[in-house]
Every structure is written in structure tokens, then in C-alpha cells.
Motif scaffolding. Structure first.
Motif, PDB file in Angstrom:
ATOM      1  N   VAL A  47      -0.459  -6.917   2.089  1.00 13.89           N
ATOM      2  CA  VAL A  47       0.784  -6.180   2.567  1.00 13.89           C
ATOM      3  C   VAL A  47       0.860  -5.339   1.086  1.00 13.89           C
ATOM      4  CG1 VAL A  47       3.363  -6.193   2.992  1.00 13.89           C
ATOM      5  CG2 VAL A  47       1.711  -7.857   4.193  1.00 13.89           C
ATOM      6  N   HIS A  52      -0.628  -1.628   4.173  1.00 12.36           N
ATOM      7  CA  HIS A  52      -1.685  -2.668   4.240  1.00 12.36           C
ATOM      8  C   HIS A  52      -3.038  -2.069   3.565  1.00 12.36           C
ATOM      9  CE1 HIS A  52      -3.396  -1.072   7.829  1.00 12.36           C
ATOM     10  NE2 HIS A  52      -4.646  -1.507   7.415  1.00 12.36           N
ATOM     11  N   THR A 132       5.725  -5.876   7.717  1.00 13.89           N
ATOM     12  CA  THR A 132       4.492  -5.203   8.008  1.00 13.89           C
ATOM     13  C   THR A 132       3.446  -6.524   8.316  1.00 13.89           C
ATOM     14  OG1 THR A 132       4.411  -3.323   6.501  1.00 13.89           O
ATOM     15  CG2 THR A 132       2.450  -4.178   7.098  1.00 13.89           C
ATOM     16  N   THR A 148      -2.862  -4.291  12.916  1.00 14.22           N
ATOM     17  CA  THR A 148      -1.681  -4.294  11.946  1.00 14.22           C
ATOM     18  C   THR A 148      -0.457  -3.909  12.933  1.00 14.22           C
ATOM     19  OG1 THR A 148      -1.983  -1.982  10.971  1.00 14.22           O
ATOM     20  CG2 THR A 148      -3.423  -3.962  10.017  1.00 14.22           C
TER      21      THR A 148
END
Length: 169
Positions: A47, A52, A132, A148
Motif C-alpha cells: 500500500v 499500490h 486501499t 485491488t
């Protein structure tokens, strides 16, 4: 547990500013999760500041994927809906949603992070919806697949950016 409460303000705060950068050195992550496939393959989920980085290794090959605002300045391109390169594919969606939908997604991802050891979730201060998350699994023949979620909350609406990637070696 792979839910990390990060004591930093998110750096990437606009979904439309995200870029994709492949095969560059991975920037330092605020939180990370390392997965092994049991055959010598390794995946590092990281992260960044509301974005990311993933570093995948299998069979002596390595791929790095960075989705962030910094990716553009580092030579990447605007986050595409689809990208392909040497056994790698990415698809992405940018979805404006009502705030209630963003909050429900955040609750679901936080709960999943509490019980799923293949999911990394970084929660940012100031808003329960600012997070995230990354989840991954090895591919049977070598390589990895991962997805993601980047959640960008607003007062009445938010934006959810999702990516799905596959890298076969």
C-alpha cells in the motif's frame, strides 16, 4: 490480520490522476504483505499513499506494477482500462458511487481483511472510507493474479477504482 491503520495522510487523492508504471523499482510501501506460492514464487503487495505497488516473482522472472499518481511522473501512463505486456494483463474500472455504496464497500473490505490472510488493507485517517486493499492468489502453472480497490470518499459521492491483474510465467 492484514488491516493496517496508517497514520499518514493519503498522497493520491484523485482517482483521475492515477497512472500505471511497469517494471520500475518498487517504491517504499506504508504496509506490505508477502505471499509465497509454495513453488519458489513470491508476491509482495504494498500500500502506497492511497495507491499500490505489487512485485511478482516466479520462475526467475520478476514484474513490478505500480498504480499511483507518482507513476506518471516516473514515466508511466494514465491508468488504462486494459493493458497487456509479456504474459501480464491488467483491467481497471473507475466508478463514481453514492457515498453509501463506498462506505459499504469499505466495511466489506475491512471485514475481509480481518479474516483473509491473502488480503492487505490500508486504512487512512480522517475518513473510514479512505482505504486501499489488495488481494492475491498464485496461478496453478506459475505466476499470480491479484485485484485491488482504491476508495476515494467525498461528502456525498465517492470513487472506487478497481484493478484486476494476471501475470503468468
Amino acid at each position: 490480520m492484514s488491516l493496517h491503520h496508517l497514520d499518514v495522510e493519503p498522497r493520491d487523492v484523485a482517482a483521475e490522476a492515477l497512472g500505471l508504471l511497469l517494471d520500475a523499482p518498487a517504491p517504499a510501501a506504508l504496509a506490505e504483505l508477502v505471499l509465497d506460492d509454495g513453488r519458489g514464487g513470491r508476491l509482495v503487495l504494498g500500500v502506497l499513499g492511497a495507491s499500490h505497488v505489487v512485485t511478482a516473482g516466479s520462475g526467475g522472472h520478476v514484474l513490478t506494477e505500480q498504480v499511483s499518481c507518482d507513476a506518471l511522473a516516473a514515466g508511466g501512463r494514465a491508468l488504462p482500462e486494459r493493458a497487456e505486456s509479456d504474459g501480464y494483463t491488467l483491467s481497471s474500472t473507475v466508478t463514481p458511487v453514492p457515498r453509501a455504496d463506498l462506505d459499504a464497500t469499505a466495511v466489506r473490505l475491512r471485514a475481509r481483511a480481518e479474516r483473509d490472510d491473502r488480503l492487505l488493507c490500508g486504512a487512512f485517517p480522517g475518513d473510514a472510507g479512505a482505504l486501499t486493499a489488495l488481494a492475491a492468489a498464485p496461478l496453478p502453472g506459475g505466476g499470480w493474479t491479484w485485484e485491488t480497490w482504491h476508495l476515494y470518499p467525498g461528502a456525498e459521492r465517492g470513487v472506487i477504482v478497481t484493478t484486476r491483474s494476471r501475470w503468468a510465467r
